[in-house]
Design a protein around this motif. Structure first.
Motif, PDB file in Angstrom:
ATOM      1  N   ILE A   1       0.726  -1.012  -0.505  1.00 10.56           N
ATOM      2  CA  ILE A   1       0.285  -0.098   0.053  1.00 10.56           C
ATOM      3  C   ILE A   1       0.430   1.332  -0.103  1.00 10.56           C
ATOM      4  CG2 ILE A   1      -0.564   0.139   2.790  1.00 10.56           C
ATOM      5  CD1 ILE A   1      -3.380   0.819   2.035  1.00 10.56           C
ATOM      6  N   PHE A   2       1.798   1.397   0.318  1.00 12.85           N
ATOM      7  CA  PHE A   2       3.023   2.389   0.934  1.00 12.85           C
ATOM      8  C   PHE A   2       3.322   2.769  -0.884  1.00 12.85           C
ATOM      9  CE2 PHE A   2       4.940   2.248   5.105  1.00 12.85           C
ATOM     10  CZ  PHE A   2       3.763   3.222   5.604  1.00 12.85           C
ATOM     11  N   LYS A   3       3.211   1.733  -1.614  1.00 12.55           N
ATOM     12  CA  LYS A   3       4.571   1.463  -3.354  1.00 12.55           C
ATOM     13  C   LYS A   3       3.309   2.086  -3.539  1.00 12.55           C
ATOM     14  CE  LYS A   3       7.678  -1.838  -2.365  1.00 12.55           C
ATOM     15  NZ  LYS A   3       8.548  -3.563  -2.797  1.00 12.55           N
ATOM     16  N   LYS A   4       1.413   1.353  -3.607  1.00  7.92           N
ATOM     17  CA  LYS A   4       1.330   1.875  -4.655  1.00  7.92           C
ATOM     18  C   LYS A   4       0.464   3.570  -4.336  1.00  7.92           C
ATOM     19  CE  LYS A   4      -1.404  -2.211  -5.615  1.00  7.92           C
ATOM     20  NZ  LYS A   4      -2.733  -3.403  -5.732  1.00  7.92           N
ATOM     21  N   LEU A   5       0.618   3.838  -2.847  1.00  7.48           N
ATOM     22  CA  LEU A   5      -0.043   5.392  -2.509  1.00  7.48           C
ATOM     23  C   LEU A   5       1.331   6.046  -3.645  1.00  7.48           C
ATOM     24  CD1 LEU A   5      -1.443   5.002   0.536  1.00  7.48           C
ATOM     25  CD2 LEU A   5      -2.336   6.250  -1.449  1.00  7.48           C
ATOM     26  N   PHE A   6       2.278   6.402  -2.664  1.00 13.21           N
ATOM     27  CA  PHE A   6       3.676   6.852  -2.735  1.00 13.21           C
ATOM     28  C   PHE A   6       4.774   6.084  -4.289  1.00 13.21           C
ATOM     29  CE2 PHE A   6       1.901   7.452   1.259  1.00 13.21           C
ATOM     30  CZ  PHE A   6       1.879   7.953   1.050  1.00 13.21           C
ATOM     31  N   LYS A   7       4.498   6.133  -5.523  1.00  9.53           N
ATOM     32  CA  LYS A   7       5.366   5.516  -6.422  1.00  9.53           C
ATOM     33  C   LYS A   7       6.660   6.454  -6.142  1.00  9.53           C
ATOM     34  CE  LYS A   7       0.992   3.538  -9.489  1.00  9.53           C
ATOM     35  NZ  LYS A   7       0.970   3.637  -7.950  1.00  9.53           N
ATOM     36  N   GLY A   8       7.762   5.527  -6.105  1.00  7.46           N
ATOM     37  CA  GLY A   8       8.810   6.018  -6.455  1.00  7.46           C
ATOM     38  C   GLY A   8       9.262   5.895  -5.441  1.00  7.46           C
ATOM     39  N   ALA A   9       9.235   6.194  -4.277  1.00  6.16           N
ATOM     40  CA  ALA A   9      10.063   6.323  -2.699  1.00  6.16           C
ATOM     41  C   ALA A   9      10.224   5.290  -2.102  1.00  6.16           C
ATOM     42  CB  ALA A   9       8.155   7.183  -1.727  1.00  6.16           C
ATOM     43  N   PHE A  10      10.718   4.743  -1.355  1.00  7.94           N
ATOM     44  CA  PHE A  10      11.690   3.827  -0.392  1.00  7.94           C
ATOM     45  C   PHE A  10      11.343   3.306   0.205  1.00  7.94           C
ATOM     46  CE2 PHE A  10      15.237   2.236   1.987  1.00  7.94           C
ATOM     47  CZ  PHE A  10      16.013   1.378   1.118  1.00  7.94           C
ATOM     48  N   VAL A  11      10.740   1.947   0.330  1.00  9.18           N
ATOM     49  CA  VAL A  11      10.364   1.345   1.345  1.00  9.18           C
ATOM     50  C   VAL A  11      11.434   0.319   1.674  1.00  9.18           C
ATOM     51  CG1 VAL A  11       8.210   0.388   1.326  1.00  9.18           C
ATOM     52  CG2 VAL A  11       7.790   2.017   0.543  1.00  9.18           C
ATOM     53  N   SER A  12      10.816   0.091   3.148  1.00  6.01           N
ATOM     54  CA  SER A  12      11.898  -0.975   3.607  1.00  6.01           C
ATOM     55  C   SER A  12      10.790  -1.851   4.715  1.00  6.01           C
ATOM     56  CB  SER A  12      12.726  -0.294   4.031  1.00  6.01           C
ATOM     57  OG  SER A  12      13.097   0.335   5.845  1.00  6.01           O
ATOM     58  N   SER A  13      11.005  -3.128   5.013  1.00 11.19           N
ATOM     59  CA  SER A  13      10.425  -4.272   6.034  1.00 11.19           C
ATOM     60  C   SER A  13      12.061  -4.817   6.646  1.00 11.19           C
ATOM     61  CB  SER A  13      10.054  -4.985   5.776  1.00 11.19           C
ATOM     62  OG  SER A  13       8.949  -5.671   6.402  1.00 11.19           O
ATOM     63  N   THR A  14      11.982  -4.113   8.228  1.00 11.70           N
ATOM     64  CA  THR A  14      12.977  -4.369   8.816  1.00 11.70           C
ATOM     65  C   THR A  14      12.166  -5.352  10.035  1.00 11.70           C
ATOM     66  OG1 THR A  14      13.872  -2.461   8.526  1.00 11.70           O
ATOM     67  CG2 THR A  14      15.364  -3.649   9.640  1.00 11.70           C
ATOM     68  N   PRO A  15      13.116  -6.737  10.559  1.00  6.96           N
ATOM     69  CA  PRO A  15      12.702  -7.504  11.417  1.00  6.96           C
ATOM     70  C   PRO A  15      12.972  -7.185  12.774  1.00  6.96           C
ATOM     71  CG  PRO A  15      12.219  -8.770   9.716  1.00  6.96           C
ATOM     72  CD  PRO A  15      13.462  -7.263   9.308  1.00  6.96           C
ATOM     73  N   ARG A  16      12.433  -6.585  13.928  1.00  8.61           N
ATOM     74  CA  ARG A  16      13.353  -6.599  14.730  1.00  8.61           C
ATOM     75  C   ARG A  16      12.864  -7.550  15.980  1.00  8.61           C
ATOM     76  NH1 ARG A  16      16.591  -2.154  13.172  1.00  8.61           N
ATOM     77  NH2 ARG A  16      15.149  -0.387  12.310  1.00  8.61           N
ATOM     78  N   PRO A  17      13.403  -8.661  16.074  1.00  8.75           N
ATOM     79  CA  PRO A  17      13.467  -9.668  16.793  1.00  8.75           C
ATOM     80  C   PRO A  17      13.619  -9.524  18.288  1.00  8.75           C
ATOM     81  CG  PRO A  17      14.932 -10.473  14.958  1.00  8.75           C
ATOM     82  CD  PRO A  17      15.009  -9.079  15.121  1.00  8.75           C
ATOM     83  N   ALA A  18      14.538  -8.686  18.482  1.00  9.88           N
ATOM     84  CA  ALA A  18      14.780  -8.276  20.412  1.00  9.88           C
ATOM     85  C   ALA A  18      13.718  -7.221  20.457  1.00  9.88           C
ATOM     86  CB  ALA A  18      15.967  -8.171  20.583  1.00  9.88           C
TER      87      ALA A  18
END
Length: 213
Positions: A54-71
């Protein structure tokens, strides 16, 4: 990360933007340089890709990342753009007060999308215990949890307008306990989070097997 020539911002309000507002109001933050959604690493595993999408569809061209934080037990989905942050703040996202902007309240489809985003981040499907004449029963219960009075007021008011039998008996919870209303909620408002949809279909929740009346 912040090239105005490569990032396309929405030119008008839409359902996806309203759903994103619900997600951000529930479990997000908007700062000067980034917009972030904090999800449960285990429970929301199937939901993180949807937030990225949904981030990528709404804001085309913006950098999107997903970061797991196990701690921390979280997964952080982030869009790094000052332009996006400024846009969201400009159209009514208030990081502290978390009020719902007028453009959402004035459109029924936007209201439903915002509620969907809120329940997908702050909602859960659990069980309700009931002891009747013929024995003990367990029924499904859809619960929304949030301490912000603006968000709770919005949820309660809009569900009431749509004639849901929702109850608020604490400072942070709103419940939908009627099975017919729960089914109607998922049919009319829906969910983008597999965590909720899987439990809705399951006959066993938290080790309890529930029975229909």
């Amino acid at each position: 990360l912040n090239n105005k020539n490569t990032i396309r911002l929405p030119q008008q309000y839409n359902v996806k933007l309203a759903e994103l507002f619900g997600i951000l109001l529930g479990d997000g933050s908007v700062t000067r340089y980034y917009t972030k959604v904090y999800l449960n690493l285990a429970a929301d595993k199937g939901y993180a890709p949807f937030v990225q999408k949904i981030f990528k569809k709404l804001f085309k061209g913006a950098f999107v990342s997903s970061t797991p934080r196990p701690a921390r037990g979280t997964e952080e989905v982030q869009i790094s753009s000052r332009d996006v942050s400024e846009y969201l703040l400009k159209i009514g996202f208030e990081p502290r007060k978390r009020t719902i902007p007028g453009w959402i309240k004035q459109n029924k489809n936007f209201v439903k999308a915002t509620i969907r985003g809120l329940f997908d981040t702050e909602g859960s499907v659990g069980i309700k215990y009931f002891e009747g004449k013929n024995g003990k029963y367990f029924y499904k219960q859809l619960t929304f949890t949030n301490k912000n009075k603006n968000i709770l007021g919005f949820i309660e008011e809009e569900l009431c307008k749509m004639e849901y039998s929702a109850t608020k008996n604490s400072r942070k919870n709103i419940y939908i306990s009627n099975e017919r209303d729960i089914n109607r909620y998922f049919r009319e408002i829906g969910s983008s989070n597999p965590k909720l949809t899987k439990k809705l279909k399951s006959r066993v929740i938290d080790r309890y097997r529930y029975k229909k009346k």
